[in-house]
Design an enzyme around this catalytic site. Structure first.
Site, mmCIF file in Angstrom:
data_model
loop_
_atom_site.group_PDB
_atom_site.id
_atom_site.type_symbol
_atom_site.label_atom_id
_atom_site.label_comp_id
_atom_site.label_asym_id
_atom_site.label_seq_id
_atom_site.Cartn_x
_atom_site.Cartn_y
_atom_site.Cartn_z
ATOM 1 N N ARG A 56 2.595 5.057 3.949
ATOM 2 C CA ARG A 56 2.137 4.046 4.467
ATOM 3 C C ARG A 56 1.733 3.582 2.600
ATOM 4 O O ARG A 56 0.817 4.029 2.319
ATOM 5 C CB ARG A 56 0.827 3.023 5.518
ATOM 6 C CG ARG A 56 0.701 1.971 5.679
ATOM 7 C CD ARG A 56 -0.864 1.958 4.549
ATOM 8 N NE ARG A 56 -1.369 0.532 5.030
ATOM 9 C CZ ARG A 56 -2.557 0.559 4.027
ATOM 10 N NH1 ARG A 56 -3.072 1.061 2.963
ATOM 11 N NH2 ARG A 56 -3.341 -0.840 4.952
ATOM 12 N N GLY A 105 -10.876 -3.806 2.419
ATOM 13 C CA GLY A 105 -10.532 -3.925 2.838
ATOM 14 C C GLY A 105 -8.541 -4.382 3.581
ATOM 15 O O GLY A 105 -8.044 -3.106 3.172
ATOM 16 N N THR A 125 -11.391 0.146 -0.368
ATOM 17 C CA THR A 125 -10.634 0.309 -2.078
ATOM 18 C C THR A 125 -11.898 -0.111 -3.448
ATOM 19 O O THR A 125 -12.850 -0.792 -2.609
ATOM 20 C CB THR A 125 -9.637 -1.063 -1.772
ATOM 21 O OG1 THR A 125 -8.989 -0.800 -1.268
ATOM 22 C CG2 THR A 125 -9.436 -1.410 -3.843
ATOM 23 N N ASP A 165 -2.247 -2.733 0.577
ATOM 24 C CA ASP A 165 -2.508 -4.098 -1.134
ATOM 25 C C ASP A 165 -2.783 -3.575 -2.162
ATOM 26 O O ASP A 165 -2.109 -4.237 -3.451
ATOM 27 C CB ASP A 165 -3.599 -5.304 -0.232
ATOM 28 C CG ASP A 165 -4.578 -4.657 -0.280
ATOM 29 O OD1 ASP A 165 -4.934 -3.341 0.130
ATOM 30 O OD2 ASP A 165 -5.682 -5.329 -0.456
HETATM 31 N N1 GLY Z 1 -7.292 -2.074 0.707
HETATM 32 C C1 GLY Z 1 -6.697 -0.932 1.396
HETATM 33 C C2 GLY Z 1 -5.375 -0.568 1.844
HETATM 34 O O1 GLY Z 1 -5.444 -1.282 3.057
HETATM 35 O O2 GLY Z 1 -5.376 0.144 1.751
#
Ligand code: GLY
Length: 322
Positions: free
Chosen positions: A207, A231, A179, A210
Site C-alpha cells: 500500500r 492523515g 506524516t 498520499d
Molecule cells: N498520509 C500518510 C498516509 O496515508 O500514508
C-alpha cells in the site's frame, strides 16, 4: 439632442479612461517562514529554522527539517521505528518539491532511514520523479545510503500486540497517519516542501498513501503558495488535496480558507460511509506572502510554526466535525 447625448457619453468614457488606476495594496511579505505538521514539527522546525535564518534555501531547510522525525525512533509514523504493514515490514513513502517545480519521490521503500533524502536524489540525479520498491532501494544503495533494520524493539512489540487480533481499524490522530509534512519560504522568497511517512499502520503490503504523490501529499507553485497533508492518504489522493489547496489560494482564498474547502470536499465524499468514523485529514498551507493556515476534519491535529516573530509554537488546527 441625439448628438449632444453621444458627446456626453464620449466625454464620460474619456474621463473614465483618464482616471488614475487604483493601486493594489502591496502586502508585506513575511519571510522566512517554516510550518510543519504535528508535535514532531517542533524539532523539525528548529533544524529548518537554523538554515532559513542564516539565509539558507527552503529546499535544504525542509529536507534537513523532516529528517529529524525520520531519525527519531519514538516517532512511530515516520522513518526509523515507523509502524510496519500487516507483514511486519516497515515501508516508507516520501517526496520533496522545490520552487522550480522540480520534484522527487520514493514509495514502498524499505530499509532506508531517510527516504526524504533519497527523494531529493531522485529529483536531482535522475531523469525521473518517482522510484518505488526494489528500484528505489537499489538506487538508494547506489547513492551511498545504508541498509538498516527500521523495526525497533518497541515497534516490534506493538506489532506483535496488534497481531493478536489483526483488526485493521486506524486510531485517529495516533496512527492515522501522522506524516511529517513541512513547507518553507526562504529569504529569497522561494518555497519548498517535503513530506515523509511510514504510512498507515498495519496497511496491506504494498500500500502507498498520499505522501509520495505530488499533488496529493504535497504541492507548490512558487507564484502562489504551497500545501501539504497528513492523515488518511486515500482521501487526499481522491481529491488531489494539496494541489487543490494551492489552486484555491491562486483564486484568492487565504491558506486556511483553501485548506477548509478541501477538507469539506473530503467530508462530502465520506459522509454516510463507515470510514468517516475514524477518518482524519489535515492540511497546512503557506502562501507567497508568508501567510499560513491549516484545517482538519476533526480535533486533534496541530502544527508547528516559526517566523521572525513567532517562536516555534504549536497551534491546534480548526476542524469541521467533533
Ligand atoms: N498520509 C500518510 C498516509 O496515508 O500514508
Amino acid at each position: 439632442m441625439k448628438y449632444i447625448f453621444i458627446v456626453l457619453i464620449a466625454v464620460f468614457i474619456g474621463c473614465k479612461e483618464n482616471e488614475t488606476p487604483k493601486k493594489e495594496a502591496v502586502k508585506e511579505v513575511i519571510k522566512p517562514v517554516v510550518i510543519s505538521t504535528w508535535n514532531h514539527g517542533i524539532a523539525a522546525n528548529n533544524v529548518a529554522w537554523k538554515i532559513l535564518s542564516s539565509g539558507g534555501s527552503a529546499l535544504d531547510a525542509v529536507e534537513q527539517g523532516v529528517r529529524t522525525a525520520e531519525a527519531n525512533p519514538d516517532v512511530q509514523t515516520v522513518g526509523l521505528g515507523g509502524f510496519p504493514d500487516r507483514e511486519g515490514k516497515v515501508t516508507l513513502d516520501a517526496c520533496i518539491m522545490d520552487y522550480n517545480n522540480n520534484c522527487g519521490s520514493v514509495a514502498f521503500l524499505q530499509h532506508i532511514k531517510h527516504p526524504i533524502s533519497v527523494a531529493r536524489k531522485v529529483m536531482e540525479k535522475t531523469p525521473h520523479i518517482m522510484l518505488v520498491g526494489e528500484g528505489a532501494l537499489q538506487f538508494a544503495l547506489e547513492q551511498g545510503f545504508e541498509k538498516e533494520n527500521l523495526l525497533t524493539e518497541k515497534t516490534k512489540q506493538d506489532y506483535e500486540a496488534w497481531l493478536l487480533k489483526s483488526d485493521y481499524k486506524p486510531v485517529i490522530n495516533i496512527e492515522n497517519h501522522d506524516t511529517i509534512s513541512m513547507l518553507a519560504l526562504d529569504e529569497e522568497g522561494n518555497l519548498s516542501g517535503a513530506c515523509t511517512t511510514s504510512g498507515a499502520a498495519w496497511k496491506m503490503h504494498g500500500r502507498v498513501g498520499d505522501s509520495p504523490i505530488i499533488g496529493a501529499g504535497l504541492f507548490l507553485d512558487n507564484e502562489v503558495g504551497a500545501a501539504a497533508a497528513t492523515g488518511m492518504g486515500e482521501a487526499m489522493i481522491k481529491t488531489a488535496g494539496s494541489a487543490m489547496v494551492v489552486e484555491l489560494m491562486r483564486h484568492g482564498k487565504s491558506p486556511e480558507e483553501a485548506c477548509k474547502e478541501v477538507v469539506e470536499r473530503i467530508y462530502k465524499i465520506y459522509k454516510g460511509y463507515p470510514d468517516l468514523e475514524w477518518l482524519q485529514v489535515g492540511f497546512i498551507a503557506l502562501n507567497k506572502n508568508g501567510e499560513y493556515g491549516s484545517y482538519c476534519l476533526r480535533p486533534g491535529f496541530n502544527y508547528a510554526i516559526q517566523t521572525n516573530t513567532i517562536n516555534n509554537e504549536l497551534v491546534d488546527a480548526n476542524f469541521k466535525i467533533k
